[in-house]
Write a protein that holds these residues in place. Structure first.
Motif, mmCIF file in Angstrom:
data_model
loop_
_atom_site.group_PDB
_atom_site.id
_atom_site.type_symbol
_atom_site.label_atom_id
_atom_site.label_comp_id
_atom_site.label_asym_id
_atom_site.label_seq_id
_atom_site.Cartn_x
_atom_site.Cartn_y
_atom_site.Cartn_z
ATOM 1 N N GLN A 28 0.903 -1.317 -0.113
ATOM 2 C CA GLN A 28 -0.059 -0.041 0.010
ATOM 3 C C GLN A 28 0.904 1.403 -0.119
ATOM 4 O OE1 GLN A 28 -2.283 -0.082 3.472
ATOM 5 N NE2 GLN A 28 -0.760 1.129 4.394
ATOM 6 N N SER B 289 2.454 5.498 -4.819
ATOM 7 C CA SER B 289 3.608 5.611 -5.841
ATOM 8 C C SER B 289 3.630 7.003 -6.216
ATOM 9 C CB SER B 289 3.112 4.800 -7.099
ATOM 10 O OG SER B 289 1.743 4.757 -7.363
ATOM 11 N N THR C 192 -9.896 0.737 -2.719
ATOM 12 C CA THR C 192 -8.434 1.006 -3.004
ATOM 13 C C THR C 192 -7.292 0.474 -2.150
ATOM 14 O OG1 THR C 192 -8.672 3.059 -1.735
ATOM 15 C CG2 THR C 192 -9.139 3.293 -4.154
ATOM 16 N N ARG D 197 -4.346 3.536 -5.030
ATOM 17 C CA ARG D 197 -4.409 2.394 -6.303
ATOM 18 C C ARG D 197 -5.779 1.546 -6.213
ATOM 19 N NH1 ARG D 197 -1.489 -2.563 -6.701
ATOM 20 N NH2 ARG D 197 -0.861 -2.254 -4.727
ATOM 21 N N TRP D 198 -6.453 1.658 -7.488
ATOM 22 C CA TRP D 198 -7.799 0.925 -7.477
ATOM 23 C C TRP D 198 -7.505 -0.606 -7.624
ATOM 24 C CZ3 TRP D 198 -12.788 2.604 -7.001
ATOM 25 C CH2 TRP D 198 -13.878 1.564 -7.595
#
Lengths: 435, 278
Positions: free
Chosen positions: A432, A435, B25, B35-36
């Protein structure tokens, strides 16, 4: 009032209320822009509430630098990361954070902290900052934080009770077998006098890991994306947990030692009032001067079955938030905090050892309870999932250790399962990272 | 759009939509873009033994607590139904725990149950019912019952007042007529009063079930879900997942599921309570 007039009034109220968040956001934006402009002005610092040295450090810094304002905000330990996360996401993060050393890998890896490798290299190759604590702030070869205050585990014993139990008060129990023998002799004095205690939590990192390290165990593999919990394959871990289980079963530990049984520091009180013979604790619990006054013996570390000593490296570190607009002023504060005699004195008088070994050794001459050698050999398991794996009362380590010690579980059954859960948590922590 | 609707939108719908979005996410703690990952967090729920254990414990706690708590509240409401000075005093005494916070109540309980020095342990030792050294929170089963007693003591007053008020509204002539027909007190309670106040009984039970499923404070303050994760409720697990493990997306998924369960219970409650009298 006519219907259109009513509608118009309602519309005005609705628009006003609807605009409130927008106006608030705009004002927050303005405020942020004002405070961040130019790189000057006051610097802000957040510290976990348990870091007692930070506030006096800030005060001393302001005194030494007239005109420089440092705004300090203490944040409750348990909510520190959560509040910091909210602050970062709302663009209101402080310039500097003072945090528990165990969180150094997480904050460095998550990209919150500025890379200070270039600046720290200016401290010199023979840096006086204690290496294991300095290394805790390194991720991928880059330095993200500097330790300011450190401490470690230690064993202390009540000389008066030793004498009453016919034991040698000037000789530290050399290994866990001797600890057990002496604890049983002390408990035999009276049912309300207990032989042994582990301040913190039984089997926990601060007092549990050192016995295992002393016996050659490894709890976690080195910090990396592929880090694994290795406690299931280290026989010393099971052996030392079973030793604690035996200590609990035999009744030499006070019942307040069980999880969640001590609402008001009762075990600490029992220690102060001479109701506990031997305690595994931290250097914060008692200074050398107090130990001498109270007739306590102290060893610079905690023994394992083998008789070797080890300790858990605790403390606090400072890092500069990457988005700070006051990088230079923030670095000045960090540099002063780890370099100067004044800062070292402030840290020492707060009950911790300064991370600067030159300053520390000058101060520690009068306090033999703190040993630089012991601190140098103290260890800290570095992991970005440290809180989830080790600190969480429901996390894999605490759950497994408590089940063995207090519920009589077999380590061979619970440790591999806990290691597997820990591996998943470490993977999830890396997955997780933004980025 | 009315101001009330705007407030509801800003403080309820927007956070709810954000929560649902988060649940799909991998939500980073500090920096970076979420992030999905689609339904991955929801799939994890089915394979996470910690979540399963928390669900099972919460159900167990609910199944044991709700009936006992209801019986205690009903019993108290029966005893204190008549108006008198002494019953007013008792009503106030039984209702008093409701107004103190769960955290303060938990700290009191923790002090009372401290091994060796706690008053309850000393009383048990003095009466020969215990050793005085019982470590109530070191075994999940002991901790479970200690928290059950605390929760009943803390919450029974609310249902007591509701049930008492409902029973006082039952026409006295109905009760009197059944008494003249030779009905016992038990028959009057179970066949006359209870059916007449069944909507209030339903309300008490549903409030109790909803509250129990959301139990957090007392376990957070007393056991932190331990020992060995044996007293972790679903909400405590959500807290741990989100704010200790910092798995924010997964924590959001658990929150969404818990919210849906509570929504279903509330819908059921509204349906039952909204049903017309036969």
């Amino acid at each position: 009032m006519s219907e259109p007039a009513k509608m118009s009034r309602r519309m005005k109220v609705a628009i006003t209320l609807g605009m409130l968040p927008v106006v608030a956001a705009a004002m927050a934006g303005c405020s942020s822009a004002t405070s961040s402009g130019g790189g000057s002005g006051p610097i802000t610092i957040w510290g976990r509430s348990g870091a007692s040295e930070v506030k006096p450090l800030v005060q001393a810094y302001e005194k030494a630098h007239p005109g420089q304002v440092v705004k300090y905000t203490p944040v409750a330990d348990a909510q520190f990361l959560q509040k910091l996360s909210n602050a970062v996401r709302s663009n209101s993060a402080p310039d500097i954070v003072a945090f528990d050393l165990v969180n150094a890998p997480l904050l460095g890896t998550e990209g919150l902290l500025a890379d200070i490798t270039g600046k720290t290299s200016a401290l010199g190759s023979g840096s006086p900052i204690m290496k294991p604590a300095l290394d805790a702030g390194k991720v991928g070869g880059k330095q993200y934080s500097l330790p300011i205050a450190i401490g470690s585990s230690q064993m202390i014993w009540n000389k008066e009770l030793f004498q009453k139990a016919g034991l040698n008060p000037d000789k530290a129990p050399a290994n866990l077998t001797e600890v057990q023998h002496d604890a049983e002799a002390i408990h035999a004095l009276s049912p309300t006098t207990y032989g042994f205690s582990t301040l913190g939590s039984a089997g926990g990192a601060y007092t549990g890991f050192p016995t295992m390290w002393a016996d050659g165990a490894q709890l976690l593999s080195p910090l990396s994306k592929n880090q694994k919990a290795t406690w299931a394959s280290s026989p010393a871990v099971a052996k030392d947990l079973l030793w604690l289980q035996q200590m609990w079963k035999s009744g030499v530990m006070p019942p307040t030692e069980a999880p969640n049984q001590d609402p008001g520091g009762q075990t600490m009180q029992m220690l102060d009032t001479g109701k506990i013979g031997i305690a595994f604790t931290g250097t914060w619990a008692i200074s050398g001067a107090d130990a001498q006054k109270l007739q306590w013996g102290y060893a610079a570390g905690i023994p394992g079955q083998s008789g070797k000593l080890s300790g858990f490296l605790g403390g606090d570190a400072l890092g500069i938030v990457a988005s700070s607009k006051h990088q230079s002023a923030a670095w000045n504060f960090l540099d002063w905090s780890v370099s100067t005699k004044t800062a070292a004195k402030v840290v020492f008088s707060s009950g911790s050892v300064p991370s600067n070994t030159t300053q520390a050794s000058a101060l520690m001459g009068s306090d033999p309870a703190h040993s630089l050698d012991a601190l140098r050999s103290a260890r800290l398991p570095l992991s970005i999932a440290y809180n989830a794996v080790i600190n969480d009362p429901n996390g894999p380590w605490t759950t497994a250790a408590q089940n063995v010690i207090f519920n009589g579980a077999d380590p061979a059954g619970v440790l591999p399962q806990a290691a597997s859960s820990a591996d998943k948590l470490i993977t999830a922590a890396y997955d997780q990272i933004g980025s | 759009m009315s101001p009330a609707l705007i407030l509801v939108a800003v403080f309820f719908f927007v956070p709810m939509v954000l929560l649902v979005y988060m649940s799909f996410t991998q939500w980073p703690l500090f920096t970076g873009v979420p992030r999905w990952i689609g339904l991955a967090n929801y799939q994890t729920l089915f394979t996470d033994p910690g979540f399963g254990q928390a669900v099972w414990f919460t159900l167990e706690f609910t199944v044991v607590l709700v009936p006992i708590s209801f019986l205690v509240s009903y019993g108290l409401s029966m005893m204190l139904r008549r108006s008198s000075r002494i019953s007013s005093l008792f009503r106030a005494s039984f209702f008093l725990p409701v107004v103190i916070g769960f955290t303060a109540a938990s700290f009191m309980a923790s002090t009372l149950l401290t091994p060796g020095t706690g008053l309850i342990n000393r009383l048990l030792a003095a009466t020969g019912l215990g050793s005085g050294d019982t470590a109530w929170f070191s075994h999940p089963s002991d901790a479970f019952w200690a928290v059950i007693v605390l929760t009943i003591w803390k919450t029974a007053g609310t249902a007591m007042i509701l049930l008492m008020a409902a029973a006082q509204a039952v026409p006295p002539e109905v009760v009197e007529a059944s008494r003249m027909d030779g009905a016992s007190w038990f028959a009057i309670e179970t066949r006359i009063i209870a059916p007449l106040i069944r909507r209030t009984i339903g309300l008490c039970l549903i409030l109790s079930i909803g509250g129990t499923i959301l139990t957090f404070d007392q376990f957070y303050a007393l056991t932190k879900g331990g020992p060995g994760g044996g007293t972790t409720t679903v909400v405590l697990y959500t807290y741990t997942t989100s704010f200790i493990q910092f798995r924010l997306g997964y924590g959001a998924a658990i929150s969404v599921v818990v919210s849906l369960v509570i929504l279903a219970i509330t819908a059921f409650q509204l349906r039952v309570l909204g049903r017309k009298e036969d």
